[in-house]
Design a protein around this motif. Structure first.
Motif, short mmCIF file in Angstrom:
data_model
loop_
_atom_site.label_atom_id
_atom_site.label_comp_id
_atom_site.label_asym_id
_atom_site.label_seq_id
_atom_site.Cartn_x
_atom_site.Cartn_y
_atom_site.Cartn_z
N SER A 1 0.86 -1.18 0.00
CA SER A 1 0.00 0.00 0.00
C SER A 1 0.89 1.23 0.00
N ILE A 2 0.30 2.37 -0.29
CA ILE A 2 1.07 3.62 -0.26
C ILE A 2 1.71 3.80 1.11
N LEU B 1 10.01 8.56 -5.25
CA LEU B 1 9.41 7.51 -6.07
C LEU B 1 8.71 6.47 -5.18
N HIS B 2 9.17 6.34 -3.95
CA HIS B 2 8.57 5.40 -3.01
C HIS B 2 7.69 6.08 -1.97
N CYS B 3 7.90 7.37 -1.77
CA CYS B 3 7.31 8.03 -0.60
C CYS B 3 6.34 9.16 -0.90
N ASP B 4 6.28 9.64 -2.14
CA ASP B 4 5.48 10.82 -2.47
C ASP B 4 4.56 10.50 -3.65
N PRO B 5 3.29 10.17 -3.39
CA PRO B 5 2.37 9.77 -4.48
C PRO B 5 2.23 10.82 -5.57
N GLU B 6 2.21 12.10 -5.19
CA GLU B 6 2.05 13.16 -6.19
C GLU B 6 3.26 13.19 -7.12
N TYR B 7 4.45 13.11 -6.54
CA TYR B 7 5.66 13.10 -7.36
C TYR B 7 5.69 11.86 -8.24
N ALA B 8 5.46 10.69 -7.64
CA ALA B 8 5.57 9.43 -8.37
C ALA B 8 4.58 9.33 -9.52
N ALA B 9 3.44 9.99 -9.40
CA ALA B 9 2.44 9.95 -10.47
C ALA B 9 2.97 10.55 -11.76
N GLY B 10 3.95 11.44 -11.67
CA GLY B 10 4.51 12.08 -12.86
C GLY B 10 5.67 11.34 -13.47
N THR B 11 6.05 10.19 -12.91
CA THR B 11 7.16 9.40 -13.45
C THR B 11 6.65 8.36 -14.44
N ARG B 12 7.56 7.63 -15.07
CA ARG B 12 7.17 6.60 -16.05
C ARG B 12 6.33 5.51 -15.40
N TRP B 13 6.40 5.39 -14.07
CA TRP B 13 5.68 4.32 -13.38
C TRP B 13 4.24 4.70 -13.09
N GLY B 14 3.95 6.00 -13.07
CA GLY B 14 2.58 6.47 -12.89
C GLY B 14 2.06 6.35 -11.48
N SER B 15 2.89 5.93 -10.56
CA SER B 15 2.45 5.69 -9.18
C SER B 15 3.67 5.47 -8.31
N VAL B 16 3.45 5.58 -7.03
CA VAL B 16 4.45 5.08 -6.09
C VAL B 16 4.72 3.61 -6.39
N ILE B 17 5.98 3.21 -6.33
CA ILE B 17 6.33 1.79 -6.38
C ILE B 17 7.20 1.48 -5.16
N ALA B 18 7.18 0.23 -4.74
CA ALA B 18 7.96 -0.16 -3.58
C ALA B 18 9.44 -0.24 -3.93
N GLY C 1 23.50 -12.14 -0.17
CA GLY C 1 22.43 -12.62 -1.02
C GLY C 1 22.54 -12.10 -2.43
N GLU C 2 21.67 -12.61 -3.27
CA GLU C 2 21.63 -12.22 -4.68
C GLU C 2 20.18 -12.03 -5.09
N TRP C 3 19.87 -10.85 -5.58
CA TRP C 3 18.52 -10.53 -6.05
C TRP C 3 18.55 -10.28 -7.56
N THR C 4 17.52 -10.74 -8.24
CA THR C 4 17.25 -10.33 -9.62
C THR C 4 15.81 -9.83 -9.64
N PHE C 5 15.61 -8.62 -10.15
CA PHE C 5 14.30 -7.97 -10.11
C PHE C 5 13.69 -7.91 -11.51
N TYR C 6 12.42 -8.30 -11.61
CA TYR C 6 11.76 -8.37 -12.92
C TYR C 6 10.55 -7.46 -13.06
N ARG C 7 9.83 -7.18 -11.99
CA ARG C 7 8.63 -6.36 -12.07
C ARG C 7 8.53 -5.48 -10.83
N PRO C 8 8.00 -4.26 -10.99
CA PRO C 8 7.79 -3.40 -9.82
C PRO C 8 6.62 -3.89 -8.97
#
Length: 427
Positions: free
Chosen positions: A45-46, A62-79, A118-125
């Motif tokens: 959740s937000i 990008l993670h903490c400000d919904p108004e800012y994140a809405a203007g990015t390529r993601w269109g929303s806050v992402i985790a 550890g080792e992470w590979t990330f595929y989707r927001p």
């Protein structure tokens, strides 16, 4: 150590790393099982994204400000991508073979376990509203000599994190080191380390780094502008306090498999896993993992001071990397080795450089190396990571695809979960 704590310590260190337990644990190698962990957070959740980010010292809008994140390529806050490790709703599936399950009873009971990287590979927001499930398998188990504890077990577990659309969000391979508590204490090679002390000038030096440390944001880092060998901006994390550990837990980390429980839940958890509870100096059964905030207990286990969770530093690394990547980049993968403890009071100075750039499967990738060095001049973490960047031609970053066989496995596990969920609803 007082007499009561000494008596509890002797009970807690009576467990041995036996060949029998090692061989029984090997029975799990290569078997994918649905993850039943009932984490504190099931659905992003937000609010819980922001809380988790703050718990990692991450204020990226990008993670903490919904108004800012809405203007990015993601269109929303992402985790923050690594939050996938702290979100989990139980995945239903077929049970483990009863005989193998029986063989796991009591395995490594009372053994000291810590994450060595550890080792992470990330595929989707992960978007607000996404529910995360997972399945996992033991990938490897090796016995090795240990300077710290006589001998140790190195264990790698692969965890596949999926969302409610059966898309693979990320894959995490974490490395555990298992040692006998009593042997670690006998070795005690770190016991002479003194707690850090800071002058006003020391804090001013740290503040100066923080003051110049900020997310790249909309100032796009283009693939064409990257130069191999170039240094990356410095960063810092710390000094580490007990408050930092508490805040990290409050952000959602550490609910399972052992867990921190209060009141009636504390009572129930003690009945479930009594070996996890060791009386403190007041005679109260408390969690063995309190060595992350109780220096007296940490010293009894063989360390001079309470210390962080390795996962905390992995999240600090992710903050650093995602700040570098900016809004239009994508942290594709990370591989880290935790080489030293990060004790309460320690500060981690972060630096990095570009070690290569390449194109692969339509992605424009930049490889970087990053290290954390404490105020004693010791390298505590080294990391290699890959960031996908956009091009000046206007080509946006495409998201990477997980391997076909793993995607098929994810769909199969999700389909079975849905079948069993529907069956439970219909009776």
């Amino acid at each position: 150590m007082n007499e009561k704590l000494q008596a509890e310590f002797e009970k807690a260190t009576g467990y041995e790393l036996t060949d029998d337990h090692i061989e029984r644990n090997r029975l799990l190698l290569g078997i994918d099982v649905p993850n039943p962990d009932d984490e504190q957070i099931h659905t992003a959740s937000i609010d819980n994204i922001r809380t988790f980010a703050f718990g990692c010292g991450n204020d990226n809008p990008l993670h903490c400000d919904p108004e800012y994140a809405a203007g990015t390529r993601w269109g929303s806050v992402i985790a923050p991508n690594m939050m996938a490790g702290s979100i989990n709703k139980p995945l239903k599936g077929d049970p483990l073979d009863p005989e193998i399950k029986k063989q796991q009873k009591g395995v490594f009971r009372g053994i000291h376990v810590f994450i060595s990287g550890g080792e992470w590979t990330f595929y989707r927001p992960i978007y607000p509203g996404d529910t995360i499930f997972s399945f996992k398998a033991l990938e490897s188990l090796e016995v090795q000599p240990s300077e710290f504890a006589g001998r140790k077990v190195n264990r790698i577990t692969r965890v596949v994190k999926i969302n409610q659309r059966s898309e693979i969000v990320g894959v995490y391979r974490y490395r555990e080191i298992l040692t006998e508590r009593k042997t670690a204490v006998k070795k005690g090679k770190y016991l002479e380390i003194e707690p850090a002390r800071y002058s006003d000038q020391d804090i001013a030096r740290i503040d100066e780094i923080y003051a110049n440390d900020r997310p790249r944001g909309a100032d796009t880092w283009y693939f064409e502008d990257v130069k191999e060998g170039e240094s990356l901006r410095p960063s810092v994390s710390g000094p580490l306090t007990v408050s930092d550990v508490i805040t990290f837990h409050a952000g959602g980390y550490g609910w399972v498999p052992y867990g921190l429980r209060v009141g009636r839940l504390w009572h129930k958890n003690r009945q479930r896993i009594p070996a996890f509870y060791i009386k403190n100096e007041s005679g109260i059964p408390d969690v063995a993992q309190r060595l992350h905030w109780d220096s007296q207990w940490a010293r009894a286990i063989g360390n001079p001071i309470a210390y962080d969770y390795g996962v905390m530093r992995e999240n600090y690394l992710y903050r650093y990397l995602s700040d570098l990547a900016g809004d239009d980049g994508w942290v594709y993968s990370t591989y880290d080795e935790i080489r030293k403890f990060n004790y309460i009071g320690d500060t981690q100075f972060i630096e990095g450089s570009v070690i290569g750039k390449r194109q692969e499967h339509g992605l424009h990738l930049v490889d970087v190396k990053v290290s954390m060095t404490n105020q004693r001049g010791e390298e505590t973490v080294r990391c290699k990571a890959t960031i996908a960047l956009p091009c000046r031609s206007g080509s946006p970053v495409i998201l990477p695809e997980a391997p076909d066989d793993l995607r098929r496995r994810a769909v199969s596990m999700w389909t079975r979960h849905c079948e069993l969920t529907q069956r439970s609803k219909t009776g």
